[in-house]
Structure formats: C-alpha cells, structure tokens
Design an enzyme around this catalytic site. Sequence first.
Site, PDB file in Angstrom:
ATOM      1  N   GLY A 235      51.326 -92.612  83.264  1.00 20.12           N
ATOM      2  CA  GLY A 235      52.745 -92.792  82.980  1.00 20.12           C
ATOM      3  C   GLY A 235      53.498 -91.531  82.620  1.00 20.12           C
ATOM      4  O   GLY A 235      54.475 -91.590  81.873  1.00 20.12           O
TER       5      GLY A 235
ATOM      6  N   HIS B 189      54.116 -83.715  71.294  1.00 19.44           N
ATOM      7  CA  HIS B 189      55.557 -83.541  71.101  1.00 19.44           C
ATOM      8  C   HIS B 189      56.042 -84.092  69.766  1.00 19.44           C
ATOM      9  O   HIS B 189      57.228 -84.368  69.605  1.00 19.44           O
ATOM     10  CB  HIS B 189      56.327 -84.188  72.258  1.00 19.44           C
ATOM     11  CG  HIS B 189      56.147 -83.466  73.552  1.00 19.44           C
ATOM     12  ND1 HIS B 189      56.525 -83.996  74.773  1.00 19.44           N
ATOM     13  CD2 HIS B 189      55.631 -82.228  73.834  1.00 19.44           C
ATOM     14  CE1 HIS B 189      56.242 -83.131  75.738  1.00 19.44           C
ATOM     15  NE2 HIS B 189      55.702 -82.065  75.190  1.00 19.44           N
TER      16      HIS B 189
END
Length: 250
Positions: free
Chosen positions: A187, A117
């Site tokens: 996570g 990202h």
Amino acid sequence: MEKENRKKIVFFTGAGMSRESGLPVFRGDGGIWETLDIERMASARSWYSGRRSDCRERRSAMLNFFNPLRRAILECSPNDGHRAIAAYEADYDVTVITQNGDDYHTRAGSTNVIYLHGEALKNASSANPYIPLPIDRDNPDIHIGDKAPDGSQIRPFVIYFDENVDKRLWQKAMRATLEADYFVVVGSSMLVYPAAALVAAVKPPCRLIVIDPGEVTLPDKCRHKFLYIAKPATEGLLRLRYELLTDANL
C-alpha cells in the site's frame, strides 16, 4: 523454529495499508493531496517560517487539518491486514517499516515497528520535534497556545515535508532492509523520499514483493525483479502466505 534461524521479512507499509481501517490515502486516486496544498498543510516551512502573526495563522490551519486526522485514527481500528502482518511473527523474524502515522501495527500485535515518518498519536515540541510527548487520548486536539515543557508550541510528532527523518530510525530501517530475505511493500506509492530509497536498496538474494491493487511504479534506482500481487492489503497478505509456502522462487 528458533528465532535466529527464521527468515527475515521486512514489511514496508504506506497509506494503502490503513485504507481498509477507514483512513484516507494521501496520493493516487482520491488522495488528500489531490485537493489540498501540501506546502501549506504539511511542510516544515509552513510551520516555522515567516512573521509571528503569519506563522500563527499557518500553524492554526495546519492543526485544523491534523486534529481531525488524529481523531479519525483514534476512532478507527487495525484491520485484518495489520493483524495478518503481526501473525507472520509466529514463523518469521518480522520488521515493519511504516510511512503511516497511525499506531495500527502496534495495536494489531506487531512487536518491531519502525515509524519512519513519526507517530500521529504523540506530540512534540516545536523546539525539539524528535522527542515524543504523550497525548490525552480523551482530548487529543492540539491548540495554538498549547505549550510543551520547554515552553515552545506543541506540534504533532510527525515528520513534515522539508524535515529530515530521524537519523537513528533511518539507520535501523536501512539495516533491516539490507538484512532481509523478503522485502514486502504494502500500500505504498513508493514516491516519497527518503523512504522510497529503502526499496531501491533491496538487492538479490532478497526477494521483493509488492502488494497493491493499483498500478505499481518502482523508484527510478530500483532495478530489482519483483513479484506483484495485485490485491488490496488484507487479501494480498493472505495471498503472500500462500506464495511463500508454495512458490519455489520465494
């Protein structure tokens, strides 16, 4: 063991990976998107569309949101979980695919990191958002009117909502996923696409492991059995080392 004979591990990490460094998470309990408007603060439509005056106002709001996050990344440091992943390179062929914009995996010593990202500690031009530009770490904020070499407004080198992931990075990430012996999610909510499609691409004999202290929901297309380690990132990664050494199924 020779590197070519080592088992391949892909670590797929999300915001929960950096929570222990002091950075906020974006989804789930206490996540940023519970109180802020995703469309206004983090979408390509907000950055690019509309009249010039409106665009300037929206871009200013987006930078006022982003600049403190960038400063927080610089002020904080990799945690023991980042260092634990880097340490796996002593025994495994490791690829890290991260949804995070911080550079903590690299700073912790991981040598093969795919920043799916984007990278928050780099800039880009609005006209060429997939080409990174350096930042001044002593003066990291972006201001309206800051120009890239091509003359367009500087923006963060991150993937906004409504933007496509860089095709070259996506192909590299998918190739690593399909070649992995172990795919370890740490996570991540596994809710953001297309990144979550990597989890759905994991197929036997690759082993799927999920490390997260909260409730885990796999992407709809993922029917793979998985080992669930209900621990925070650092503790879970230490537990994973034990599981890899002792569990015959891994």
